[in-house]
Motif scaffolding. Structure first.
Motif, mmCIF file in Angstrom:
data_model
loop_
_atom_site.group_PDB
_atom_site.id
_atom_site.type_symbol
_atom_site.label_atom_id
_atom_site.label_comp_id
_atom_site.label_asym_id
_atom_site.label_seq_id
_atom_site.Cartn_x
_atom_site.Cartn_y
_atom_site.Cartn_z
ATOM 1 N N THR A 254 1.044 -0.880 0.049
ATOM 2 C CA THR A 254 -0.386 -0.297 -0.277
ATOM 3 C C THR A 254 1.152 0.990 -0.034
ATOM 4 O O THR A 254 2.734 1.285 -0.344
ATOM 5 N N VAL A 255 0.527 2.789 -0.154
ATOM 6 C CA VAL A 255 1.203 3.608 0.464
ATOM 7 C C VAL A 255 0.414 4.321 0.978
ATOM 8 O O VAL A 255 -1.172 4.289 1.201
ATOM 9 N N ALA A 256 1.301 5.004 1.842
ATOM 10 C CA ALA A 256 0.732 6.609 2.975
ATOM 11 C C ALA A 256 -0.479 7.528 1.926
ATOM 12 O O ALA A 256 -0.608 8.401 1.242
ATOM 13 N N GLU A 257 -1.500 7.462 2.890
ATOM 14 C CA GLU A 257 -2.687 8.264 2.312
ATOM 15 C C GLU A 257 -2.270 9.878 1.560
ATOM 16 O O GLU A 257 -2.219 10.693 1.395
ATOM 17 N N ASP A 258 -1.156 9.877 2.838
ATOM 18 C CA ASP A 258 -0.006 11.935 2.835
ATOM 19 C C ASP A 258 0.465 11.539 2.043
ATOM 20 O O ASP A 258 0.720 12.909 0.764
ATOM 21 N N SER A 259 0.929 10.737 1.456
ATOM 22 C CA SER A 259 1.901 10.722 0.310
ATOM 23 C C SER A 259 0.885 10.870 -0.737
ATOM 24 O O SER A 259 1.637 11.719 -1.941
ATOM 25 N N ILE A 260 0.115 10.389 -0.594
ATOM 26 C CA ILE A 260 -0.935 10.255 -2.680
ATOM 27 C C ILE A 260 -0.998 11.805 -2.104
ATOM 28 O O ILE A 260 -1.187 12.107 -3.289
ATOM 29 N N ILE A 261 -1.644 12.401 -1.520
ATOM 30 C CA ILE A 261 -2.264 14.100 -1.602
ATOM 31 C C ILE A 261 -1.424 15.030 -1.705
ATOM 32 O O ILE A 261 -1.549 15.686 -3.100
ATOM 33 N N SER A 262 0.210 14.404 -1.368
ATOM 34 C CA SER A 262 1.097 15.320 -1.602
ATOM 35 C C SER A 262 1.346 15.385 -2.492
ATOM 36 O O SER A 262 2.000 16.559 -3.295
ATOM 37 N N THR A 263 1.539 14.168 -3.334
ATOM 38 C CA THR A 263 2.360 13.502 -4.267
ATOM 39 C C THR A 263 1.627 14.369 -6.122
ATOM 40 O O THR A 263 1.474 15.247 -6.878
ATOM 41 N N LEU A 264 -0.263 14.500 -5.496
ATOM 42 C CA LEU A 264 -0.863 14.515 -6.272
ATOM 43 C C LEU A 264 -1.171 16.108 -6.199
ATOM 44 O O LEU A 264 -1.273 16.711 -7.694
ATOM 45 N N SER A 265 -1.054 16.321 -5.443
ATOM 46 C CA SER A 265 -1.049 18.030 -5.083
ATOM 47 C C SER A 265 -0.036 18.828 -5.768
ATOM 48 O O SER A 265 -0.026 20.377 -6.159
ATOM 49 N N ASP A 266 1.436 18.137 -5.858
ATOM 50 C CA ASP A 266 2.718 18.783 -6.380
ATOM 51 C C ASP A 266 2.847 19.474 -8.171
ATOM 52 O O ASP A 266 2.924 19.873 -8.592
ATOM 53 N N GLN A 267 1.701 17.740 -7.931
ATOM 54 C CA GLN A 267 1.865 18.286 -10.185
ATOM 55 C C GLN A 267 0.304 18.901 -10.390
ATOM 56 O O GLN A 267 0.362 18.731 -11.582
ATOM 57 N N GLY A 268 -0.707 19.538 -10.056
ATOM 58 C CA GLY A 268 -0.994 21.006 -9.627
ATOM 59 C C GLY A 268 -2.466 20.513 -10.196
ATOM 60 O O GLY A 268 -3.506 20.485 -9.897
ATOM 61 N N TRP A 269 -2.608 18.644 -9.328
ATOM 62 C CA TRP A 269 -3.972 18.113 -8.390
ATOM 63 C C TRP A 269 -4.525 18.721 -7.629
ATOM 64 O O TRP A 269 -3.646 19.136 -6.786
ATOM 65 N N GLU A 270 -5.736 18.952 -7.481
ATOM 66 C CA GLU A 270 -6.660 19.734 -5.618
ATOM 67 C C GLU A 270 -7.754 19.321 -5.546
ATOM 68 O O GLU A 270 -8.510 18.308 -5.884
ATOM 69 N N LYS A 271 -7.395 18.169 -3.958
ATOM 70 C CA LYS A 271 -8.211 17.009 -3.393
ATOM 71 C C LYS A 271 -9.322 18.002 -3.879
ATOM 72 O O LYS A 271 -9.901 19.016 -3.468
ATOM 73 N N ASP A 272 -10.083 17.362 -3.775
ATOM 74 C CA ASP A 272 -11.490 17.714 -3.729
ATOM 75 C C ASP A 272 -11.953 18.434 -5.171
ATOM 76 O O ASP A 272 -13.690 18.636 -4.866
ATOM 77 N N ALA A 273 -11.211 18.928 -6.330
ATOM 78 C CA ALA A 273 -11.362 19.315 -6.774
ATOM 79 C C ALA A 273 -11.289 19.322 -8.691
ATOM 80 O O ALA A 273 -12.060 18.368 -8.545
ATOM 81 N N THR A 274 -10.010 18.370 -8.230
ATOM 82 C CA THR A 274 -9.205 17.807 -9.236
ATOM 83 C C THR A 274 -8.673 15.947 -9.158
ATOM 84 O O THR A 274 -9.037 15.699 -10.174
ATOM 85 N N PHE A 275 -9.163 16.075 -7.690
ATOM 86 C CA PHE A 275 -8.395 14.468 -7.683
ATOM 87 C C PHE A 275 -9.308 14.282 -6.082
ATOM 88 O O PHE A 275 -9.636 15.140 -5.399
ATOM 89 N N ILE A 276 -10.421 13.014 -6.088
ATOM 90 C CA ILE A 276 -11.006 12.582 -4.821
ATOM 91 C C ILE A 276 -10.027 11.217 -4.151
ATOM 92 O O ILE A 276 -10.119 10.726 -5.141
ATOM 93 N N LEU A 277 -9.853 11.722 -3.264
ATOM 94 C CA LEU A 277 -8.874 10.726 -2.164
ATOM 95 C C LEU A 277 -10.101 9.589 -1.794
ATOM 96 O O LEU A 277 -11.067 10.443 -0.863
ATOM 97 N N PRO A 278 -10.719 8.823 -2.420
ATOM 98 C CA PRO A 278 -11.746 8.167 -1.615
ATOM 99 C C PRO A 278 -11.604 7.278 -0.037
ATOM 100 O O PRO A 278 -10.879 6.928 -0.124
ATOM 101 N N SER A 279 -12.910 7.152 0.227
ATOM 102 C CA SER A 279 -12.716 7.330 1.883
ATOM 103 C C SER A 279 -14.486 6.140 1.567
ATOM 104 O O SER A 279 -15.058 5.855 0.467
ATOM 105 N N LEU A 280 -14.289 4.937 2.088
ATOM 106 C CA LEU A 280 -15.320 4.460 2.378
ATOM 107 C C LEU A 280 -16.409 4.446 3.157
ATOM 108 O O LEU A 280 -16.748 5.505 3.883
ATOM 109 N N LYS A 281 -17.410 3.904 3.297
ATOM 110 C CA LYS A 281 -19.332 4.179 3.483
ATOM 111 C C LYS A 281 -19.043 5.845 2.913
ATOM 112 O O LYS A 281 -19.536 6.624 3.321
#
Length: 291
Positions: A254-281
């Motif tokens: 697996t990979v850490a959620e913080d790593s997903i958020i920081s890496t995609l943010s560094d590429q210019g993706w915006e959390k909850d706007a252009t990328f969604i980190l999915p969560s259960l339920k």
């Protein structure tokens, strides 16, 4: 536009009548690993569902015990109203007998669309042949609801074919009319992948982010796109929304959620706007306001 809300029970959500879903909208929920459930006004669809502990039992006491990091979010026998299930390839966390066979407990069951390479595996599970659709790369299947499912080649970690030229692993572009989305299954990037996907112009991308780990590959646990590779692929095909997957299920892969958020943010993706980190339920409602 995507809205989200947390629910107490995915079962209740999935069985709710679809007439409450807005026009030109789809709802989806992550069920762990690469698995998602989708609902529109006309269809209920699942992809790469792993809703059991079969791998934990299989590998108990081994080097990689495959113990789930999260509970099973919805039991498979609650999904007998599914219309179609897509399986990207034959690995158990994407094509699980203990998940698929309960879907047929009422004598009916969904269509199961999978690589033609793996049709014999589905038959061995007891899935009725009349409910199986086998595809290979470049082929498409049109459902009666007008939804088109296009088979995209996948390399997990290599492009693999049987003696008849049928590819072992697929991704899918699903064209629902008001929106098209791409789910890669398990794959790394290879030269023709981007063009194969761009043919169908998907707006949403569901991509793995657990990467390749040489010590796992040596043990037969093969890899996927890394976080950065997933972000780059989604950009290159012109997707407006990226949903990472294939994390948070098994602690050795697996990979850490913080790593997903920081890496995609560094590429210019915006959390909850252009990328969604999915969560259960959590239920996500995507609406195409331009249609």
């Amino acid at each position: 536009m995507v809205e989200k809300h947390i629910v107490d029970s995915l079962e209740t959500w999935f069985y709710e009548e679809t007439d409450k879903i807005p026009v030109n909208s789809m709802q989806f929920a992550w069920v762990g690993q690469a698995g998602f459930l989708f609902k529109t006004k006309s269809i209920r669809l699942g992809i790469d569902l792993y809703l059991s502990d079969s791998l934990a039992r299989k590998y108990q006491g081994g080097e990689f015990p495959h113990k789930r990091m999260v509970d099973i979010p919805i039991p498979p026998d609650s999904l007998t109203n599914l219309d179609v299930v897509l399986c990207s390839h034959g690995h158990t966390d994407h094509m699980d007998k203990e998940t698929l066979t309960p879907l047929f407990s009422d004598g009916k069951g969904p269509l199961v669309i999978a690589p033609r390479y793996e049709v014999s595996r589905l038959l061995d599970m007891g899935i009725p042949s009349s409910r199986i659709v086998g595809l290979s790369e470049g082929e498409s299947f049109l459902m009666k609801e007008g939804i088109a499912i296009h088979a995209i080649p996948a390399a997990h970690e290599e492009l693999t074919y049987d003696s008849w030229g049928q590819i072992k692993a697929l991704g899918f572009v699903v064209d629902m009319g008001f929106v098209s989305w791409y789910h890669s299954g398990d794959t790394v990037r290879f030269p023709s992948l981007c063009e194969s996907i761009k043919t169908w112009n998907p707006s949403l991308c569901f991509l793995p982010v657990n990467g390749k780990k040489p010590h796992l590959t040596e043990k037969g646990i093969i890899g996927n796109l890394s976080i950065a590779e997933a972000g780059n692929l989604a950009k290159d095909i012109g997707a407006s929304l990226l949903i990472p997957h294939h994390f948070g299920m098994f602690d050795f892969n697996t990979v850490a959620e913080d790593s997903i958020i920081s890496t995609l943010s560094d590429q210019g993706w915006e959390k909850d706007a252009t990328f969604i980190l999915p969560s259960l339920k959590t239920i996500y409602t995507y609406t195409n306001e331009r249609k």
